[in-house]
Design a protein around this motif. Sequence first.
Motif, short mmCIF file in Angstrom:
data_model
loop_
_atom_site.label_atom_id
_atom_site.label_comp_id
_atom_site.label_asym_id
_atom_site.label_seq_id
_atom_site.Cartn_x
_atom_site.Cartn_y
_atom_site.Cartn_z
N PRO A 53 0.81 -1.22 0.00
CA PRO A 53 0.00 0.00 0.00
C PRO A 53 0.85 1.27 0.00
CG PRO A 53 -0.30 -1.24 2.06
CD PRO A 53 0.70 -1.99 1.24
N SER A 54 2.13 1.17 0.40
CA SER A 54 2.96 2.37 0.46
C SER A 54 3.67 2.66 -0.86
CB SER A 54 4.02 2.24 1.56
OG SER A 54 3.40 1.95 2.78
N CYS A 55 4.33 1.64 -1.43
CA CYS A 55 5.15 1.92 -2.63
C CYS A 55 4.59 1.30 -3.90
CB CYS A 55 6.58 1.44 -2.40
SG CYS A 55 6.72 -0.36 -2.34
N LEU A 224 0.35 -7.74 -21.81
CA LEU A 224 0.10 -6.89 -20.65
C LEU A 224 1.28 -7.07 -19.70
CD1 LEU A 224 -3.60 -8.00 -20.00
CD2 LEU A 224 -2.82 -6.06 -21.35
N ALA A 225 1.47 -6.12 -18.80
CA ALA A 225 2.53 -6.28 -17.80
C ALA A 225 2.09 -5.63 -16.50
CB ALA A 225 3.83 -5.64 -18.28
N GLU A 226 2.55 -6.22 -15.39
CA GLU A 226 2.31 -5.59 -14.09
C GLU A 226 3.34 -4.46 -13.91
OE1 GLU A 226 0.04 -8.62 -11.19
OE2 GLU A 226 2.22 -8.69 -11.04
N PRO A 227 3.00 -3.42 -13.14
CA PRO A 227 3.95 -2.32 -12.95
C PRO A 227 5.26 -2.80 -12.32
CG PRO A 227 1.79 -1.76 -12.04
CD PRO A 227 1.73 -3.20 -12.42
N GLY A 228 6.35 -2.22 -12.77
CA GLY A 228 7.65 -2.47 -12.14
C GLY A 228 8.25 -3.85 -12.36
N ALA A 229 7.66 -4.66 -13.25
CA ALA A 229 8.19 -6.02 -13.44
C ALA A 229 9.49 -5.98 -14.25
CB ALA A 229 7.15 -6.87 -14.17
N LEU A 230 10.42 -6.83 -13.89
CA LEU A 230 11.64 -6.97 -14.69
C LEU A 230 11.31 -7.82 -15.90
CD1 LEU A 230 14.92 -6.69 -14.65
CD2 LEU A 230 14.78 -9.11 -14.09
N ILE A 231 11.55 -7.27 -17.09
CA ILE A 231 11.31 -8.01 -18.34
C ILE A 231 12.59 -7.90 -19.15
CG2 ILE A 231 9.87 -8.20 -20.40
CD1 ILE A 231 7.75 -6.53 -18.73
N ALA A 232 13.28 -9.01 -19.33
CA ALA A 232 14.61 -8.92 -19.92
C ALA A 232 14.97 -10.19 -20.67
CB ALA A 232 15.64 -8.70 -18.80
#
Length: 309
Positions: A53-55, A224-232
Motif C-alpha cells: 500500500p505504500s510503494c 500486458l505487464a504488471e507495474p515495475g516487473a523486470l522483463i529482460a
Amino acid sequence: MNWITKALRFGEKIKKVIKKRASKEEIANSDWTSCCKGPILKKDLEDNLWVCPSCNKHHRLNPRQRFDVLFGKNNYEILKTPIPKDDPLNWNDSKPYVDRLKIARKKTGMDCSMMVVKSTINNINITAIASDFDFMGASIEAAEGEAFLYASQHAIENQHPLLVVTSGGGMRMQASMISLSQMPRTTLAINELKKNNLPYIVLLTDPTAGGITASYAMLGDIHLAEPGALIAFAGARVIQGTVREELPEGFQKSEYVEKTGFVDLIVERKDLKEKIGKLLSILLKKNSSINSLLNETSEDSKKLTKVAS
Ligand SMILES: [Zn+2]
C-alpha cells in the motif's frame, strides 16, 4: 581464569545476546515479510492483493495466489498435465538434479513449475497458465513444455482463449538441449492457437527473463505487464559490459519496455481481472464490441479497444 577462558565465556555471552539470523524456511513460514517501510504482515499484504500500500510494489505470486486474484478464490479447476521422466541426462553439479527437483516439489507442492487451469473471466471460458518462481526460479524443462502444450491443446479442443502469466529466469540448464527445445515447441503450440483464431494473451510479471522472453512470452496477440516487473533477455550487467555504455534509468522494467513497444499495456493487479475480461470480449466478438466501446466516452475503454485492434 586465564584470558583465553575469559574470551571464550565472553563469546558465549555475545552469542546469547545477538539473536540467531532467521533461516530462509523460518522467513517463509513467518507471518511477516518486508517492503519499503520495513516489516509488513503478510495478511495485510494479501488483503491488498499482495501489492504494497505504500510503494505499490507488486509482490510475486505463486500460481494459486495468481488464479485467486484473476478468477476468485478457488474459482478454477487445476488440470493435471503430463510429467515426463525426470533427469534423462543424469545431471549432477553441486547437487544432483533429481535432489533439486525433490526439494522444489516439496517446497511448492507442484510437480513442475507450471500450473494449468480452466476457469471463467467476464463469463468467458478460459485456459490459463502461471508459473511458480519458488520451483527452481520457474525455469523451463520438458515437464513445463508438456504443460504448455497441454494447455494449448485444451484451449483448442474447447475453443478457449489462452492466458499465460509469465515469470521465470529462462530455460533450465540442468537439462541442456531438452530445455532449449521447449522454445520451438511452445512457439509451435502458439501457432496452432493462432491457426484456430483463438486469442493468446500474455501477462508479463516480475521477473520474466532469458529463453522465456525469447519464446512464448513475446508471441502474444496482446502483451500486458504488471507495474515495475523486470522483463529482460540478458541481465543488465551483462549488457552494460558488452555495449560499454551507461544504461537508461528503469532499463528492463515494464514502464521502459512499454515505451520500446514490447508491452501494450501496464495494468495494476487490482484491475487485471476487469481489463483481461474486457479485452477478451473485444477479441472474441471483435466488431460488435469495438463499435459499442467506441461509443463509450471513457478513456479506459478507448485504450483497451486500441490495444485489441
Ligand atoms: Zn513497499
